[in-house]
Design an enzyme around this catalytic site. Structure first.
Site, PDB file in Angstrom:
ATOM      1  N   GLY A 180       0.768  -1.238   0.000  1.00  0.00           N
ATOM      2  CA  GLY A 180       0.000   0.000   0.000  1.00  0.00           C
ATOM      3  C   GLY A 180       0.801   1.291   0.000  1.00  0.00           C
ATOM      4  CG  ASP A 196      -7.819   0.271  10.585  1.00  0.00           C
ATOM      5  OD1 ASP A 196      -8.441   0.839  11.490  1.00  0.00           O
ATOM      6  OD2 ASP A 196      -8.370  -0.540   9.809  1.00  0.00           O
ATOM      7  CE  LYS A 216      -9.449   3.000   7.642  1.00  0.00           C
ATOM      8  NZ  LYS A 216     -10.017   1.686   7.422  1.00  0.00           N
ATOM      9  CG  PHE A 220     -12.085  -0.302   3.199  1.00  0.00           C
ATOM     10  CD1 PHE A 220     -11.169  -0.979   3.988  1.00  0.00           C
ATOM     11  CD2 PHE A 220     -11.984  -0.398   1.824  1.00  0.00           C
ATOM     12  CE1 PHE A 220     -10.158  -1.741   3.407  1.00  0.00           C
ATOM     13  CE2 PHE A 220     -10.982  -1.154   1.231  1.00  0.00           C
ATOM     14  CZ  PHE A 220     -10.075  -1.829   2.032  1.00  0.00           C
ATOM     15  CB  VAL A 221     -10.016   5.262   2.193  1.00  0.00           C
ATOM     16  CG1 VAL A 221     -10.989   6.104   2.975  1.00  0.00           C
ATOM     17  CG2 VAL A 221      -8.774   4.952   3.046  1.00  0.00           C
ATOM     18  CG  ASP A 270      -5.564  -3.475  -1.731  1.00  0.00           C
ATOM     19  OD1 ASP A 270      -5.091  -3.063  -0.655  1.00  0.00           O
ATOM     20  OD2 ASP A 270      -5.929  -4.649  -1.909  1.00  0.00           O
ATOM     21  CG  ASP A 315      -1.315   1.927   3.017  1.00  0.00           C
ATOM     22  OD1 ASP A 315      -1.050   1.548   4.180  1.00  0.00           O
ATOM     23  OD2 ASP A 315      -1.916   1.201   2.200  1.00  0.00           O
ATOM     24  NE  ARG A 334      -2.195  -2.787  -4.321  1.00  0.00           N
ATOM     25  CZ  ARG A 334      -2.242  -3.022  -3.016  1.00  0.00           C
ATOM     26  NH1 ARG A 334      -2.213  -2.021  -2.171  1.00  0.00           N
ATOM     27  NH2 ARG A 334      -2.326  -4.262  -2.556  1.00  0.00           N
TER      28      ARG A 334
HETATM   29  P1  IMP Z   1      -3.549  -1.820  10.909  1.00  0.00           P
HETATM   30  O1  IMP Z   1      -2.521  -2.890  11.009  1.00  0.00           O
HETATM   31  O2  IMP Z   1      -4.887  -2.244  11.443  1.00  0.00           O
HETATM   32  O3  IMP Z   1      -3.103  -0.493  11.440  1.00  0.00           O
HETATM   33  O4  IMP Z   1      -3.842  -1.621   9.370  1.00  0.00           O
HETATM   34  C1  IMP Z   1      -2.936  -0.993   8.536  1.00  0.00           C
HETATM   35  C2  IMP Z   1      -2.783  -1.748   7.229  1.00  0.00           C
HETATM   36  O5  IMP Z   1      -4.058  -2.211   6.795  1.00  0.00           O
HETATM   37  C3  IMP Z   1      -2.258  -0.830   6.162  1.00  0.00           C
HETATM   38  O6  IMP Z   1      -0.925  -1.195   5.891  1.00  0.00           O
HETATM   39  C4  IMP Z   1      -3.143  -1.090   4.967  1.00  0.00           C
HETATM   40  O7  IMP Z   1      -2.498  -2.014   4.107  1.00  0.00           O
HETATM   41  C5  IMP Z   1      -4.374  -1.768   5.502  1.00  0.00           C
HETATM   42  N1  IMP Z   1      -5.549  -0.872   5.615  1.00  0.00           N
HETATM   43  C6  IMP Z   1      -6.093  -0.369   6.747  1.00  0.00           C
HETATM   44  N2  IMP Z   1      -7.165   0.386   6.478  1.00  0.00           N
HETATM   45  C7  IMP Z   1      -7.305   0.366   5.136  1.00  0.00           C
HETATM   46  C8  IMP Z   1      -8.249   0.987   4.250  1.00  0.00           C
HETATM   47  O8  IMP Z   1      -9.157   1.736   4.611  1.00  0.00           O
HETATM   48  N3  IMP Z   1      -8.069   0.707   2.916  1.00  0.00           N
HETATM   49  C9  IMP Z   1      -7.077  -0.078   2.439  1.00  0.00           C
HETATM   50  N4  IMP Z   1      -6.169  -0.666   3.249  1.00  0.00           N
HETATM   51  C10 IMP Z   1      -6.283  -0.443   4.587  1.00  0.00           C
HETATM   52 MG    MG Z   2      -0.510  -2.486   4.279  1.00  0.00          MG
END
Ligand code: IMP
Ligand code: MG
Length: 198
Positions: free
Chosen positions: A54, A113, A141, A163-164, A170, A110, A176
């Site tokens: 991403g 979350d 987020k 979700f974006v 993606d 990217d 992407r």
């Molecule tokens: P986390 O591990 O929950 O913080 O999520 C982060 C990873 O999840 C990022 O590296 C993204 O690849 C993916 N991700 C989280 N939210 C989104 C979204 O809204 N769209 C697309 N990919 C996301």
């Molecule tokens: Mg990722």
């Protein structure tokens, strides 16, 4: 869909419900971020560690705005199998090169979350005895439900908890290549699909 809602002008526009951050704002913000990062690492050499897939487009734009000595490395993390729109837990599929000892490492992703991906990478890199570890995300987020989330050192934009896609992000491997950060139509999100994404 009203095509005026997006600046991309491509046929995948039909799947886009709305633009959250347009390409122009992204470019302007990256210029500012690069300035902050350059100031932070003044007189040092930074190793940018991109979390694939991403962060690819963000990294490519960011590194070209950095007026300091910079190296590039990558790691591949997967946490969104198929058409999932919530992380299923990050797994490290391709670790960073092990020569990060003594380096000033800036992990670039990217979007933040739950924070699981950055935590995994920070822990992995820390074990390699770097001189420093910092983190940079284009998007953060708004997750009020997550406690003890590791917050990044550099953030492009704060966005709502939805979700974006676009600018490297993606859904099920697609979108992407949208130049803007967008939200997809409900019909697209509900369509069952296989494959993996990260
Ligand atoms: P986390 O591990 O929950 O913080 O999520 C982060 C990873 O999840 C990022 O590296 C993204 O690849 C993916 N991700 C989280 N939210 C989104 C979204 O809204 N769209 C697309 N990919 C996301
Ligand atoms: Mg990722």
């Amino acid at each position: 869909m009203d095509t005026a809602k997006t600046t991309s002008g491509s046929s995948i526009d039909a799947d886009v419900a709305r633009v959250i951050v347009d390409a122009q704002r992204i470019t302007a913000r990256i210029e500012q971020l690069a300035g902050q990062i350059a100031e932070c690492y003044e007189g040092r050499e930074v190793t940018l560690l991109a979390i694939l897939t991403g962060s690819l487009i963000f990294l490519a734009d960011l590194v070209r705005r950095l007026p300091i000595r910079a190296r590039l490395d990558v790691a591949l993390v997967r946490s969104y199998p198929g058409s999932a729109t919530r992380s299923q837990g990050p797994t490290l599929r391709l670790p960073p090169e092990p020569e990060l000892k003594g380096c000033d490492v800036l992990i670039v992703d990217d979007i933040l979350d739950s924070g699981g991906t950055l935590r995994l990478l920070c822990d992995t890199v820390s074990r390699m005895k770097p001189a420093s570890v910092r983190t940079c995300v284009l998007l953060r987020k708004d997750r009020t439900d997550v406690v003890d989330r590791a917050e990044p050192d550099f953030v492009g934009f704060d966005v709502a908890d939805e979700f974006v896609v676009g600018y490297g992000l993606d859904y099920n491997g697609l979108y992407r290549n949208l130049p803007d950060i967008c939200v997809l139509n409900d019909q697209v999100l509900q369509r069952a699909a296989g494959g993996t994404s990260a």
